[in-house]
Write a protein that holds these residues in place. Structure first.
Motif, PDB file in Angstrom:
ATOM      1  N   ASN A 192       0.852  -1.179   0.000  1.00 33.65           N
ATOM      2  CA  ASN A 192       0.000   0.000   0.000  1.00 33.65           C
ATOM      3  C   ASN A 192       0.894   1.237   0.000  1.00 33.65           C
ATOM      4  O   ASN A 192       1.343   1.684   1.054  1.00 33.65           O
ATOM      5  CB  ASN A 192      -0.916  -0.014   1.233  1.00 33.65           C
ATOM      6  CG  ASN A 192      -1.902   1.121   1.238  1.00 33.65           C
ATOM      7  OD1 ASN A 192      -1.944   1.929   0.319  1.00 33.65           O
ATOM      8  ND2 ASN A 192      -2.708   1.189   2.287  1.00 33.65           N
ATOM      9  N   PRO A 193       1.187   1.806  -1.191  1.00 33.21           N
ATOM     10  CA  PRO A 193       2.127   2.934  -1.259  1.00 33.21           C
ATOM     11  C   PRO A 193       1.618   4.219  -0.625  1.00 33.21           C
ATOM     12  O   PRO A 193       2.409   5.104  -0.318  1.00 33.21           O
ATOM     13  CB  PRO A 193       2.364   3.118  -2.755  1.00 33.21           C
ATOM     14  CG  PRO A 193       1.175   2.529  -3.410  1.00 33.21           C
ATOM     15  CD  PRO A 193       0.701   1.426  -2.510  1.00 33.21           C
ATOM     16  N   VAL A 194       0.319   4.335  -0.411  1.00 32.39           N
ATOM     17  CA  VAL A 194      -0.229   5.559   0.179  1.00 32.39           C
ATOM     18  C   VAL A 194      -0.749   5.313   1.597  1.00 32.39           C
ATOM     19  O   VAL A 194      -1.681   5.967   2.044  1.00 32.39           O
ATOM     20  CB  VAL A 194      -1.349   6.158  -0.719  1.00 32.39           C
ATOM     21  CG1 VAL A 194      -0.771   6.721  -1.994  1.00 32.39           C
ATOM     22  CG2 VAL A 194      -2.424   5.136  -1.009  1.00 32.39           C
ATOM     23  N   ALA A 195      -0.129   4.383   2.317  1.00 31.30           N
ATOM     24  CA  ALA A 195      -0.537   4.061   3.686  1.00 31.30           C
ATOM     25  C   ALA A 195      -0.329   5.266   4.598  1.00 31.30           C
ATOM     26  O   ALA A 195       0.692   5.950   4.524  1.00 31.30           O
ATOM     27  CB  ALA A 195       0.267   2.874   4.198  1.00 31.30           C
ATOM     28  N   THR A 196      -1.328   5.523   5.428  1.00 36.50           N
ATOM     29  CA  THR A 196      -1.235   6.625   6.391  1.00 36.50           C
ATOM     30  C   THR A 196      -1.686   6.127   7.749  1.00 36.50           C
ATOM     31  O   THR A 196      -2.407   5.141   7.855  1.00 36.50           O
ATOM     32  CB  THR A 196      -2.130   7.811   5.966  1.00 36.50           C
ATOM     33  OG1 THR A 196      -3.469   7.343   5.845  1.00 36.50           O
ATOM     34  CG2 THR A 196      -1.677   8.422   4.656  1.00 36.50           C
ATOM     35  N   GLY A 197      -1.269   6.803   8.770  1.00 31.95           N
ATOM     36  CA  GLY A 197      -1.697   6.452  10.117  1.00 31.95           C
ATOM     37  C   GLY A 197      -1.228   5.077  10.535  1.00 31.95           C
ATOM     38  O   GLY A 197      -0.061   4.732  10.422  1.00 31.95           O
ATOM     39  N   GLY A 198      -2.167   4.262  10.990  1.00 28.14           N
ATOM     40  CA  GLY A 198      -1.840   2.937  11.491  1.00 28.14           C
ATOM     41  C   GLY A 198      -1.839   1.850  10.422  1.00 28.14           C
ATOM     42  O   GLY A 198      -1.672   0.683  10.737  1.00 28.14           O
ATOM     43  N   GLU A 199      -2.046   2.219   9.160  1.00 30.62           N
ATOM     44  CA  GLU A 199      -2.073   1.224   8.084  1.00 30.62           C
ATOM     45  C   GLU A 199      -0.675   0.681   7.824  1.00 30.62           C
ATOM     46  O   GLU A 199       0.308   1.407   7.926  1.00 30.62           O
ATOM     47  CB  GLU A 199      -2.607   1.842   6.788  1.00 30.62           C
ATOM     48  CG  GLU A 199      -4.035   2.344   6.880  1.00 30.62           C
ATOM     49  CD  GLU A 199      -4.469   3.068   5.625  1.00 30.62           C
ATOM     50  OE1 GLU A 199      -3.625   3.322   4.751  1.00 30.62           O
ATOM     51  OE2 GLU A 199      -5.656   3.388   5.525  1.00 30.62           O
TER      52      GLU A 199
END
Length: 91
Positions: A40-47
């Motif tokens: 997931n190249p656009v992972a943000t936060g807790g991802e």
């Protein structure tokens, strides 16, 4: 030949890739043999950004599968993160 490569998913402007084992003649998002993780190249936060099943990747590589350049780089990053994580914690 069997390859380990990325299959694109996700929405427009928000890519998500499955790491799949597939025949090299199959289309990018076509039939695959097994899904061994995701990126997931656009992972943000807790991802989580990269999730790979190490045992399955090692199994396929030992049976002659070849990783694409991008998957090889992601696998290397995943190995570094797993080594840097404290014992008992999964990366």
């Amino acid at each position: 030949m069997v390859k380990i490569r990325l299959a694109r998913g996700g929405a427009k402007k928000r890519p998500f890739y499955h790491i799949v084992v597939t025949d090299s003649r199959s289309a990018r998002n076509g039939r695959n043999i097994e899904r061994v993780g995701y990126y997931n190249p656009v992972a943000t936060g807790g991802e989580q950004r990269i999730v790979i099943e190490d045992e399955r990747v090692k199994y396929w590589v030992s049976n002659g599968a070849q990783m694409s350049d991008k998957v090889a780089a992601l696998y290397k990053d995943h190995q570094k993160a797993a080594a840097a994580a404290p014992a008992g914690e999964a990366a």
